[in-house]
Scaffold this active site. Structure first.
Site, PDB file in Angstrom:
ATOM      1  N   LYS A 145     -38.162  33.729  -6.110  1.00 41.09           N
ATOM      2  CA  LYS A 145     -37.375  32.584  -6.583  1.00 41.09           C
ATOM      3  C   LYS A 145     -38.091  31.859  -7.715  1.00 41.09           C
ATOM      4  O   LYS A 145     -37.459  31.399  -8.674  1.00 41.09           O
ATOM      5  CB  LYS A 145     -37.094  31.618  -5.427  1.00 41.09           C
ATOM      6  CG  LYS A 145     -36.284  30.377  -5.827  1.00 41.09           C
ATOM      7  CD  LYS A 145     -34.912  30.744  -6.386  1.00 41.09           C
ATOM      8  CE  LYS A 145     -34.153  29.544  -6.951  1.00 41.09           C
ATOM      9  NZ  LYS A 145     -33.661  28.615  -5.925  1.00 41.09           N
ATOM     10  N   SER A 165     -36.111  26.108  -1.858  1.00 37.02           N
ATOM     11  CA  SER A 165     -36.992  26.687  -2.882  1.00 37.02           C
ATOM     12  C   SER A 165     -38.287  25.895  -2.880  1.00 37.02           C
ATOM     13  O   SER A 165     -38.323  24.756  -3.365  1.00 37.02           O
ATOM     14  CB  SER A 165     -36.332  26.620  -4.257  1.00 37.02           C
ATOM     15  OG  SER A 165     -35.177  27.419  -4.291  1.00 37.02           O
ATOM     16  N   LYS A 190     -39.079  20.596 -10.278  1.00 31.36           N
ATOM     17  CA  LYS A 190     -39.902  20.861  -9.099  1.00 31.36           C
ATOM     18  C   LYS A 190     -40.250  22.335  -9.004  1.00 31.36           C
ATOM     19  O   LYS A 190     -41.396  22.712  -8.741  1.00 31.36           O
ATOM     20  CB  LYS A 190     -39.154  20.382  -7.849  1.00 31.36           C
ATOM     21  CG  LYS A 190     -39.822  20.686  -6.526  1.00 31.36           C
ATOM     22  CD  LYS A 190     -39.291  21.948  -5.858  1.00 31.36           C
ATOM     23  CE  LYS A 190     -37.825  21.863  -5.532  1.00 31.36           C
ATOM     24  NZ  LYS A 190     -37.348  23.086  -4.833  1.00 31.36           N
TER      25      LYS A 190
END
Length: 295
Positions: free
Chosen positions: A169, A94, A237
């Site tokens: 995502k 990701s 993140k």
């Protein structure tokens, strides 16, 4: 197929094992080493990513962050050094959609295909081969990779061209983070008001508030089981990717920013490696009350 798999962490290892169960031969590399227990019977350890790429038809990367993907692909003895015409690289990490498009261009210049295919479902989905896979690719590359995706996932969607998987995502991580925060607030409210959060969760699962987060994360909040399925640091993140891209696009994500600050509070309390459901403790600290069974 002969499949290279780089990154054998909480998600990567069970994904690789499920690919082997489907009959594929796996060439493996991980910066922490390939566990001896999984070597053999079609699971072959390699010294570096270049060796993986030289032996495999398709190379899958599953590492934590954008710089990690760049290093694996283009660093010393990286994947790019072992590629030859017609091979396919699939990044299932990701990471930044913008960086993804740049990586794809460099791989395509080597005569190879590139797919971004981040996943959702956590370690539970990785082990059960029920991951949701969000794919950015050409139709041709998608069809070539589909048998691999079917070995590790249940819901597989070609969202669009390269970069679209990562964009999807990011959207997923926004929704999940806000859902975790909503569940944490609801359970803290219910518990402090004197209701049993176990029964509150049970009741809500049958209504419009039901969600996967309510099913899985609420149980973790109630039972205080924060062993990582998806770590706080990784979710932070992902939210930083969302916020930085939102700034570039001129999109307002106010609730996402609040969720990021709640995770920052968890990190300040030493919980960066805990499951992201531990966000509830940030709400509890603000409320002066801990979610408890039988409240």
């Amino acid at each position: 197929m002969k499949v290279g798999f780089i990154g054998l962490g909480l998600m990567g290892l069970p994904m690789a094992e499920n690919l082997r169960k489907a009959g594929h031969t796996l060439y493996l590399h991980s910066r922490s080493g390939v566990p001896a227990a999984v070597q053999g019977d079609g699971m072959i350890a390699c010294e570096n990513p270049a060796e993986v790429a030289s032996k495999a038809e398709v190379v899958i990367t599953m590492v934590p962050d954008t710089p990690d993907v760049e290093k694996v692909l283009f660093g010393e003895k990286g994947v790019a050094g072992g590629l030859s015409d017609g091979k396919l690289v699939i990044d299932m990490s990701s990471i930044s959609p913008v960086a993804t498009k740049a990586f794809a261009k460099r791989i395509e210049e080597l005569g190879c295909g590139y797919i971004d295919a981040p996943v959702s479902g956590g370690d539970i989905g990785a082990k059960a081969a029920t991951l949701t896979i969000m794919v950015g690719a050409t139709e041709t590359d998608f069809e070539r990779a589909k048998p691999l995706f079917e070995a590790i996932g249940k819901t597989i969607t070609l969202v669009g061209g390269v970069g679209s998987g990562q964009t999807c995502k990011v959207a997923n991580q926004i929704i999940v983070a806000l859902n975790i925060q909503a569940v944490a607030e609801a359970l803290t409210f219910a518990s402090k008001a004197g209701a049993d959060p176990v029964r509150v969760r049970q009741a809500l699962l049958g209504g419009f508030a039901s969600s996967r987060v309510l099913e899985v994360h609420a149980e973790r909040m109630i039972n205080r089981t924060f062993k990582p399925g998806f770590r706080v640091g990784l979710h932070m993140k992902d939210l930083e990717v969302a916020l930085s891209n939102a700034r570039a696009l001129g999109v307002a994500l106010p609730s996402t920013a609040v969720a990021q600050q709640m995770f920052n509070s968890c990190v300040a309390n030493g919980d960066i490696d805990a499951d992201d459901s531990i966000l509830c403790t940030a709400i509890e600290r603000l409320s002066g009350h801990e979610i408890a069974k039988g409240s």
